[in-house]
Design a protein around this motif. Structure first.
Motif, PDB file in Angstrom:
ATOM      1  N   ALA A   1      -6.537  -0.111   8.338  1.00 14.83           N
ATOM      2  CA  ALA A   1      -5.203   0.495   8.255  1.00 14.83           C
ATOM      3  C   ALA A   1      -5.050   1.337   6.992  1.00 14.83           C
TER       4      ALA A   1
ATOM      5  N   ASP B   1     -10.084  -2.967  11.924  1.00 14.24           N
ATOM      6  CA  ASP B   1      -8.783  -2.583  11.370  1.00 14.24           C
ATOM      7  C   ASP B   1      -9.017  -2.024   9.966  1.00 14.24           C
TER       8      ASP B   1
ATOM      9  N   HIS C   1      -5.182  -9.190   8.443  1.00 15.45           N
ATOM     10  CA  HIS C   1      -3.725  -9.067   8.367  1.00 15.45           C
ATOM     11  C   HIS C   1      -3.062 -10.010   9.384  1.00 15.45           C
TER      12      HIS C   1
ATOM     13  N   THR D   1      -5.626  -6.472   3.203  1.00 20.71           N
ATOM     14  CA  THR D   1      -4.333  -6.281   2.552  1.00 20.71           C
ATOM     15  C   THR D   1      -4.282  -6.973   1.193  1.00 20.71           C
TER      16      THR D   1
ATOM     17  N   PHE E   1       0.867  -1.172   0.000  1.00 21.22           N
ATOM     18  CA  PHE E   1       0.000   0.000   0.000  1.00 21.22           C
ATOM     19  C   PHE E   1       0.913   1.235   0.000  1.00 21.22           C
TER      20      PHE E   1
ATOM     21  N   THR F   1     -11.908  -6.386   9.399  1.00 16.43           N
ATOM     22  CA  THR F   1     -11.065  -5.543   8.543  1.00 16.43           C
ATOM     23  C   THR F   1     -11.923  -4.796   7.533  1.00 16.43           C
TER      24      THR F   1
HETATM   25  N1  PLP Z   1      -3.889  -4.151   8.676  1.00 15.47           N
HETATM   26  C1  PLP Z   1      -4.048  -4.005   7.360  1.00 15.47           C
HETATM   27  C2  PLP Z   1      -5.435  -4.087   6.771  1.00 15.47           C
HETATM   28  C3  PLP Z   1      -2.942  -3.790   6.538  1.00 15.47           C
HETATM   29  O1  PLP Z   1      -3.108  -3.654   5.210  1.00 15.47           O
HETATM   30  C4  PLP Z   1      -1.660  -3.730   7.112  1.00 15.47           C
HETATM   31  C5  PLP Z   1      -0.472  -3.514   6.279  1.00 15.47           C
HETATM   32  O2  PLP Z   1      -0.534  -3.299   5.118  1.00 15.47           O
HETATM   33  C6  PLP Z   1      -1.553  -3.884   8.491  1.00 15.47           C
HETATM   34  C7  PLP Z   1      -2.683  -4.092   9.245  1.00 15.47           C
HETATM   35  C8  PLP Z   1      -0.217  -3.824   9.174  1.00 15.47           C
HETATM   36  O3  PLP Z   1       0.191  -2.514   9.242  1.00 15.47           O
HETATM   37  P1  PLP Z   1       1.443  -2.077  10.111  1.00 15.47           P
HETATM   38  O4  PLP Z   1       2.618  -2.280   9.228  1.00 15.47           O
HETATM   39  O5  PLP Z   1       1.191  -0.626  10.415  1.00 15.47           O
HETATM   40  O6  PLP Z   1       1.493  -2.913  11.333  1.00 15.47           O
END
Ligand code: PLP
Length: 626
Positions: free
Chosen positions: A275, A273, A193, A247, A80, A243
């Motif tokens: 992110a 989540d 994730h 990812t 990402f 989520t």
């Molecule tokens: N959650 C999601 C949906 C993600 O896409 C990612 C990483 O791309 C993460 C968590 C992990 O992120 P971090 O590197 O900030 O721990």
């Protein structure tokens, strides 16, 4: 370096960064180096005597840059986006310059107060309910900046675990906490994730990884059945991690379905989540994905992914900050201060004590771009992904494999009618490997519906339609070469160069996998059958009741039954016990979450939890090396 030299060198550094950004296009997007490359060029020991700054910077260009993967390069389409908006770089610079450590309000009041305000600004801007905001009248909620989304999930799981243990302790006051802990079970989908699994490992709790629907979305009914089944089996659901924007394929769990299910179970913590995707909720047209957020206890998003903010900047909000802090509070005398009952002390909101002044960069970004500027960037990002999707759909050799809602497109070569699914996977692996090895473009793979797909993410801040077209031309050129075979008229030199590329590609694919999230590309994780009750994957049985714990311990069921649903229960500690217990006959074994071969020891006959070949991990088919 004294202050006057810093004044000069600081300006030079800004110049260096500007030139780097302006000339990025002229560099290879990925380095063509092999592991250990730097060791051969740097001395083995730190210098005893000071060195001139010019020498240091010259080494940056000649030794470091050749090993850098250029995430801001217009041909970088992996993972990402990683924000590096200039105001946020300046924010980090100022934070380092001020050099305060804001673990408590008293340790640097502005550091704490700006963070509280920024989290409220952001919470309002993305549309979180008032219960998440610290400065809202009567609210128990609030937000905090963590180092990563993984940390956000972990601290919420720790808080939920504390709530769960307290509740059980109340019910079974004489049962040891260790035994109560063994009853707790968390949930996520197989698209979550891998940080959720790591959190479960650290928290020492079971995690059930659930199937999604065909769009990669966790549905309420699946969760309901799993939670009911586990309760029936004597386990205690305590945490659900959902989520929004996964990812691998940017799918969205169904919160409006999941929320009411979670509410039916007493005191189960619902985490969201988001992110990557959470930043997109700045735009009204993406706020629909937040439906059901009113059921959540916590929510995280990373402005360092889709809000151009320099890493690290992971925002976490909770609706009850006291549940979070009571799980993490330790309060030695030297950290107490006279306002600690009225002010927020962020040291109780996370794992580290010390914390940087990270809210500065968020403040700078929000003020420099304004919400409208950030919306503009996010909209262009999504529009370019749609454009790429259109190009893929126009070429009948390819198919799009996800619902393109934000900036991520998963696609693949369809393959010929006579090709098996494995052959089509191999074809796509080869395509990706060849593209990456060329250094012209960088993408990473994912597993979507058990198929190997290629992820194309719009990453560069200033990406244009032309960049998308260039990327598509590169991909289709490699695809044509792969499908139609080498041009008969190609001279020998070119053929040799191709072979060299392929050899590099093979080596490089290992490197690519190592820097990828293992869950993205390891289909074995998703295909592995649920564990059997007698496998060494079964958590260690609780110790027999001690004389002072007979009645309560007996009254809660000790042995969970095998789940009926096809889902994965992660018992990470089985690995530790296995490797501690056994010390003979190394067996090669594919560790489920690292795409490398690790060696776990084979069992001593007759020892607890060590039946050879019976663990779910051993039963997992090893994907062919690629
Ligand atoms: N959650 C999601 C949906 C993600 O896409 C990612 C990483 O791309 C993460 C968590 C992990 O992120 P971090 O590197 O900030 O721990």
């Amino acid at each position: 370096m004294d202050v006057e030299e810093f004044r000069i060198r600081g300006k030079e550094m800004v110049d260096y960064i500007c030139t780097y950004m302006n000339t990025l296009k002229t560099r290879r997007v990925t380095p063509s180096v092999e592991p250990g490359y730097l060791r051969t060029t740097l001395p083995a020991e730190a210098p005893i005597h000071p060195e001139p700054w010019d020498d240091v910077m010259s080494d940056v260009e000649t030794k470091i840059m050749p090993g850098v993967t250029h995430w801001q390069h217009p041909r970088f389409h992996a993972y990402f986006p990683a924000g590096n908006g200039y105001p946020s770089i300046l924010g980090d610079m100022l934070s380092a310059g001020i050099g305060c450590i804001g673990f408590s309000w008293a340790a640097s009041p502005a550091c704490t107060e700006l963070e509280i305000i920024m989290l409220d600004w952001m919470g309002k801007a993305i549309g979180l309910p008032p219960a998440f905001l610290a400065l809202e009248e009567g609210s128990k909620g609030g937000g905090v900046i963590q180092g990563s989304a993984s940390e956000c999930v972990l601290v919420c799981m720790l808080a939920a675990r504390a709530v769960g243990i307290k509740r059980l302790k109340h019910q079974f006051p004489t049962v040891d906490e260790g035994l109560l802990l063994s009853k707790l079970i968390a949930y996520c989908s197989k698209e979550a994730h891998s940080g959720v699994e790591k959190a479960a490992m650290i928290s020492f709790v079971k995690l059930r990884i659930l199937q999604t629907d065909e769009n990669g979305c966790l549905r309420g009914q699946t969760l309901k059945e799993a939670m009911e089944e586990d309760e029936e089996a004597g386990l205690v659901p305590f945490f659900v991690s959902t989520t929004l924007g996964t990812t691998s394929c940017c799918s969205f769990d169904n919160l409006p379905e999941i929320g009411p299910i979670v509410r039916k179970f007493s005191r189960v913590w619902l985490h969201v989540d988001a992110a990557y995707a959470g930043n997109a909720f700045l735009c009204p047209e993406h706020k629909c994905h937040l439906a059901g957020i009113e059921y959540a206890d916590s929510f995280n998003t990373n402005p360092n992914k889709l809000m151009l903010t320099a890493f690290d900047c992971s925002l976490l909000w909770v609706t009850n900050r006291y549940l979070l802090t009571s799980a993490l509070v330790v309060d030695p005398l030297y950290l107490q201060h006279c306002y600690d009952h009225t002010a927020i002390d962020y040291r109780h909101w996370g794992i580290p004590l010390s914390r940087r002044f990270r809210s500065l960069k968020l403040w700078f970004m929000l003020r420099s771009y304004g919400i409208s500027g950030l919306q503009k960037y996010i909209r262009r990002h999504c529009e370019l992904a749609k454009y790429f999707e259109k190009l893929v759909k126009k070429d009948e050799r390819f198919e799009v494999c996800n619902q393109v809602k934000l900036g991520l497109v998963c696609f693949r070569l369809v393959g010929g009618p006579e090709e098996t699914p494995q052959q089509v996977d191999d074809l796509n692996k080869k395509l990706l490997t060849n593209v990456n090895a060329s250094g012209k473009l960088h993408m990473v793979p994912a597993s979507v519906r058990d198929q190997f797909v290629i992820r194309f993410c719009v990453v560069s801040q200033h990406a244009s339609r032309e960049d998308i077209e260039v990327a598509w031309d590169i991909i289709t050129d490699f695809a044509t070469e792969l499908i139609e075979g080498p041009d008969k008229e190609r001279d020998l030199n070119e053929e040799r160069a191709r072979k060299h590329r392929a050899a590099l590609a093979h080596k490089r694919s290992f490197f690519v996998r190592m820097v990828s999230d293992p869950k993205i590309y390891n289909p074995a994780i998703n295909k592995t059958p649920p564990p059997q009750p007698t496998s060494p994957g079964t958590p260690p049985q609780p110790a027999p009741a001690t004389p002072d714990t007979p009645s309560d311990a007996d009254s809660i069921r000790l042995v969970p039954s095998t789940p009926k649903q096809s889902s994965w229960i992660s018992w990470p500690l089985a690995f530790f016990f296995q490797s501690v217990d056994n010390d003979a006959n190394d067996l090669p074994l594919r560790f489920r979450h690292l795409d490398t071969m690790v060696r776990l020891k084979s069992p001593h006959p007759g020892r607890r939890g060590s039946t050879p070949g019976a663990s779910p991990e051993r039963r997992a088919p090893s994907p062919a090396p690629h």
